[in-house]
Design an enzyme around this catalytic site. Structure first.
Site, short mmCIF file in Angstrom:
data_model
loop_
_atom_site.label_atom_id
_atom_site.label_comp_id
_atom_site.label_asym_id
_atom_site.label_seq_id
_atom_site.Cartn_x
_atom_site.Cartn_y
_atom_site.Cartn_z
CG ASP A 236 -9.60 -68.30 35.88
OD1 ASP A 236 -9.40 -67.19 34.75
OD2 ASP A 236 -9.54 -69.23 35.79
N GLY B 221 -13.87 -68.33 19.34
CA GLY B 221 -14.16 -67.02 19.30
C GLY B 221 -15.54 -66.73 19.24
CG HIS C 234 -13.65 -68.84 34.87
ND1 HIS C 234 -12.44 -69.40 34.26
CD2 HIS C 234 -14.10 -69.46 35.63
CE1 HIS C 234 -12.63 -70.70 34.75
NE2 HIS C 234 -13.44 -70.83 35.78
CG ASN D 164 -10.42 -64.42 31.62
OD1 ASN D 164 -10.55 -64.68 30.43
ND2 ASN D 164 -10.10 -65.27 32.41
CG MET E 241 -7.19 -71.68 25.63
SD MET E 241 -8.48 -71.29 26.72
CE MET E 241 -8.37 -73.08 27.70
CG LEU F 22 -1.93 -62.57 29.33
CD1 LEU F 22 -2.85 -61.25 29.19
CD2 LEU F 22 -0.96 -62.79 28.12
CG ASN G 183 -17.24 -64.91 25.08
OD1 ASN G 183 -18.09 -64.56 25.73
ND2 ASN G 183 -16.94 -66.37 25.58
CD GLU H 47 1.30 -61.14 40.53
OE1 GLU H 47 1.29 -59.91 40.46
OE2 GLU H 47 2.24 -61.65 40.88
C1 GRF Z 1 -15.59 -69.40 27.07
O1 GRF Z 1 -16.42 -70.35 28.07
C2 GRF Z 1 -14.94 -68.39 28.28
O2 GRF Z 1 -15.86 -68.32 29.35
C3 GRF Z 1 -13.66 -69.08 28.51
O3 GRF Z 1 -13.44 -69.74 27.37
C4 GRF Z 1 -14.54 -69.89 26.42
C5 GRF Z 1 -14.11 -69.24 25.27
O4 GRF Z 1 -15.09 -69.69 24.30
N1 GRF Z 1 -12.54 -68.26 29.13
P1 GRF Z 1 -15.29 -68.88 22.88
O5 GRF Z 1 -13.84 -69.19 22.20
O6 GRF Z 1 -15.41 -67.38 23.28
O7 GRF Z 1 -16.05 -69.19 22.12
#
Ligand code: GRF
Length: 202
Positions: free
Chosen positions: A145, A12, A109, A107, A90, A93, A14, A142
């Protein structure tokens, strides 16, 4: 204020960057719900500490993938969110979920899409030997990425990089561009035309 929901499966960081931006007044939006597919996700603790309504929807508690998504969907709808932000969620959807949710989903990535979608994007970049990678904020469709791209920023790959050092440098950029992406949407500066996403000046 735009009402935002966040889904996260793990650490978490982000989510924390988004909460920080919001609390500092940078987001013209408020985070009103944090959901996870893992009861022990650190992201839920961060939400708790920030006093944001949060809930876990662990797959093992539901008879099918769709039942889990239905529970998640109705909870998110109860919170009346207008934008869903995936921050390390992870699970892909389903098409049905996205159709019923009927709001934009973002999202982030850790690669310059369309290179290296899926898991271990930093490892994939090192294995391929690219000199530049980075991160991408995109709308979710859908596919995996594969949705229209809103923001991207490049990060050089250094000769001495390991998966961890590269991931850390990309993450710093993620923490800057994800709040920026949310602000752009909340301020109405984003226009989608097919696959192309335009950023309008205010
Ligand atoms: C990040 O690297 C993001 O780009 C990817 O999953 C990771 C999540 O990291 N989709 P965090 O849980 O936000 O620390």
């Amino acid at each position: 204020m735009m009402r935002i929901g966040v889904l996260a499966s793990g650490r978490g960081s982000n989510l924390q960057a988004l909460i920080k931006d919001w609390k500092q007044g940078g987001l013209i939006a408020e985070i009103v719900a944090v959901g996870s597919d893992h009861e022990e996700a650190k992201a839920l603790q961060h939400a708790q500490e920030a006093e944001i309504p949060n809930r876990a929807f662990p797959h093992k508690k539901y008879p099918s993938r769709w039942e889990q998504e239905k529970a998640l969907l109705s909870w998110l709808q109860e919170q009346r969110i207008e934008l869903l932000v995936l921050a390390g969620y992870m699970r892909v959807l389903s098409k049905e979920f996205l159709k019923k949710l009927r709001i934009p989903v973002l999202n982030i990535h850790p690669s310059l899409l369309p290179s290296f979608p899926g898991l271990h994007a930093q490892r994939q970049a090192l294995d391929y030997g690219v000199k530049l990678t980075g991160c991408t904020v995109h709308f979710v469709d859908e596919g995996l990425d594969s949705g229209p791209i809103l923001l991207q920023e490049a990060v050089p790959v250094l000769p001495e990089d390991t998966e961890d050092t590269l991931a850390d440098r990309i993450l710093e950029v993620e923490h800057r561009i994800y709040p920026q992406a949310v602000r752009l949407i909340a301020s109405g500066q984003v226009e989608r035309v097919g696959r192309t996403v335009k950023i309008l000046d205010l």
